[in-house]
Enzyme design. Structure first.
Site, PDB file in Angstrom:
ATOM      1  N   GLU A   2     -70.666  72.216  25.721  1.00  0.00           N
ATOM      2  CA  GLU A   2     -71.024  71.188  25.567  1.00  0.00           C
ATOM      3  C   GLU A   2     -72.233  71.788  24.681  1.00  0.00           C
ATOM      4  OE1 GLU A   2     -71.321  70.545  29.974  1.00  0.00           O
ATOM      5  OE2 GLU A   2     -73.345  71.097  29.243  1.00  0.00           O
ATOM      6  N   LYS A  43     -82.853  62.388  37.822  1.00  0.00           N
ATOM      7  CA  LYS A  43     -83.014  63.664  36.647  1.00  0.00           C
ATOM      8  C   LYS A  43     -84.261  63.838  35.171  1.00  0.00           C
ATOM      9  CE  LYS A  43     -78.931  65.831  38.189  1.00  0.00           C
ATOM     10  NZ  LYS A  43     -77.591  65.617  37.435  1.00  0.00           N
ATOM     11  N   THR A  94     -70.935  63.626  36.665  1.00  0.00           N
ATOM     12  CA  THR A  94     -71.418  62.600  36.135  1.00  0.00           C
ATOM     13  C   THR A  94     -70.460  62.092  34.807  1.00  0.00           C
ATOM     14  OG1 THR A  94     -73.927  62.872  36.942  1.00  0.00           O
ATOM     15  CG2 THR A  94     -73.541  60.982  35.397  1.00  0.00           C
ATOM     16  N   GLY A 139     -68.841  68.038  34.340  1.00  0.00           N
ATOM     17  CA  GLY A 139     -69.763  67.860  35.625  1.00  0.00           C
ATOM     18  C   GLY A 139     -69.578  66.120  35.948  1.00  0.00           C
ATOM     19  N   GLY A 163     -75.503  73.783  34.872  1.00  0.00           N
ATOM     20  CA  GLY A 163     -75.891  73.680  36.082  1.00  0.00           C
ATOM     21  C   GLY A 163     -73.920  73.899  36.381  1.00  0.00           C
ATOM     22  N   LYS A 219     -79.143  72.230  30.883  1.00  0.00           N
ATOM     23  CA  LYS A 219     -77.731  71.990  30.840  1.00  0.00           C
ATOM     24  C   LYS A 219     -77.348  73.509  31.514  1.00  0.00           C
ATOM     25  CE  LYS A 219     -75.184  69.435  28.629  1.00  0.00           C
ATOM     26  NZ  LYS A 219     -74.531  69.232  29.561  1.00  0.00           N
ATOM     27  N   GLY A 233     -74.008  64.583  31.127  1.00  0.00           N
ATOM     28  CA  GLY A 233     -75.177  64.877  31.939  1.00  0.00           C
ATOM     29  C   GLY A 233     -76.016  65.380  31.535  1.00  0.00           C
TER      30      GLY A 233
HETATM   31  C1  5RP Z   1     -72.266  70.991  32.880  1.00  0.00           C
HETATM   32  C2  5RP Z   1     -74.007  70.560  32.730  1.00  0.00           C
HETATM   33  C3  5RP Z   1     -73.832  69.173  33.822  1.00  0.00           C
HETATM   34  O1  5RP Z   1     -74.207  68.322  32.518  1.00  0.00           O
HETATM   35  C4  5RP Z   1     -75.032  68.926  34.002  1.00  0.00           C
HETATM   36  O2  5RP Z   1     -74.894  69.920  35.369  1.00  0.00           O
HETATM   37  C5  5RP Z   1     -74.997  67.120  35.193  1.00  0.00           C
HETATM   38  O3  5RP Z   1     -74.272  67.490  36.317  1.00  0.00           O
HETATM   39  P1  5RP Z   1     -73.603  66.288  37.125  1.00  0.00           P
HETATM   40  O4  5RP Z   1     -73.320  65.253  36.438  1.00  0.00           O
HETATM   41  O5  5RP Z   1     -72.428  66.796  38.335  1.00  0.00           O
HETATM   42  O6  5RP Z   1     -75.211  66.174  37.251  1.00  0.00           O
HETATM   43  O7  5RP Z   1     -74.536  70.713  32.255  1.00  0.00           O
HETATM   44  O8  5RP Z   1     -72.700  72.727  32.443  1.00  0.00           O
END
Ligand code: 5RP
Length: 269
Positions: free
Chosen positions: A149, A167, A77, A75, A142, A140, A128
């Site tokens: 993960e 978040k 972050t 992601g 997204g 998680k 993240g």
């Molecule tokens: C990816 C994830 C990410 O950790 C989650 O979507 C957060 O992303 P970001 O740091 O871009 O906000 O679970 O599968």
């Protein structure tokens, strides 16, 4: 108003209208009088993510050694964390990545990316989240990397969640819950998810690193995250759902306008 740049400045209150050093992208409140002695600077979401990622590097510093492997999430972050981790090239054995995307970024920095099958211990996994509650249960996926993960995190001693404070939620579920599904089971799983009260929507044009599809489930009221995680994971055709509650985070580093807030997993969770 153009502000002079000062990389790394984390402060948010600058005394004096002519303060010499502010983040280049910081926003000054429009209501601030021109001659005000105290100017409030709002850090952008990107700057907050950077602070959370930087805070996680302190955990790396604690464990870094030539035989140590660090688990790495996916992601925007996690990308910032990876960029900071580049400083540990040659000082750790390597990393395990939770996606092809993160693997490519790690390799681009010259960090070794290991096969999880060759690793039996990781002191930390850093990633993240789309939502996190005060039990450190998370949604998680997204970015669609939820299954890898969850697998990489399961091998790590501690899950360090890095995020900006947006978040943190009182109850999980406003963010649609991603569910990775084997393609032939898409409609069967969608029917079951509707019976559970959700409205699943296929993530159009997206295929996971494992060759599967994602159903994003809207409208779920997640009162008991661990129970729901088990129920959804048991539906035939589901690879895994994006609830990380059975194995939540151990530490959350949540960047706020006034610094990084650290939450620890409650003992009963
Ligand atoms: C990816 C994830 C990410 O950790 C989650 O979507 C957060 O992303 P970001 O740091 O871009 O906000 O679970 O599968």
């Amino acid at each position: 108003m153009r502000l002079p740049a000062c990389p790394g400045l984390a402060g948010i209150r600058i005394a004096g209208a002519g303060a010499a050093c502010m983040p280049a992208s910081a926003k000054v409140s429009a209501k601030t009088p021109r001659n005000s002695l105290v100017t409030t600077i709002m850090l952008s979401q990107q700057q907050l993510k950077q602070q959370a990622a930087d805070a996680a590097l302190a955990f790396v510093a604690e464990v870094a050694a030539p035989d140590v492997v660090i688990g790495v999430g996916t992601g925007s972050t996690a990308d910032l964390f990876i960029d900071g981790l580049a400083a540990y090239k040659g000082r750790i054995r390597g990393t395990v990545a939770s996606s092809e995307r993160s693997a490519a970024r790690l390799a681009g920095h010259g960090l070794a990316v290991l096969d999880l099958n060759d690793v039996d211990y990781m002191p930390i996994y850093v990633d993240g989240a789309d939502e996190i509650d005060d039990h450190l249960h998370m949604i998680k996926g997204g970015g669609g990397a939820l299954t890898r993960e969850k697998i990489v995190a399961s091998v790590a001693e501690r899950f360090i969640c890095i995020a900006d404070e947006s978040k943190l939620v009182a109850q999980l579920g406003a963010f649609p819950l991603p569910v990775e599904v084997i393609p032939m089971a898409r409609e069967a799983v969608a029917r079951t998810l509707r019976l559970l009260g959700g409205q699943p929507r296929l993530r159009e044009g997206f295929v996971t690193d494992n060759g599967n599809v994602i159903l994003d489930v809207h409208g779920l009221r997640i009162a008991e995250a661990q129970g729901l995680e088990k129920v959804i994971n048991d539906v035939p055709g589901v690879v895994t759902c994006g609830l990380f509650a059975l194995r939540g985070a151990d530490v959350a580093l949540l960047a706020t306008q006034s610094g990084v807030r650290r939450l620890e997993k409650p003992h009963h969770a």
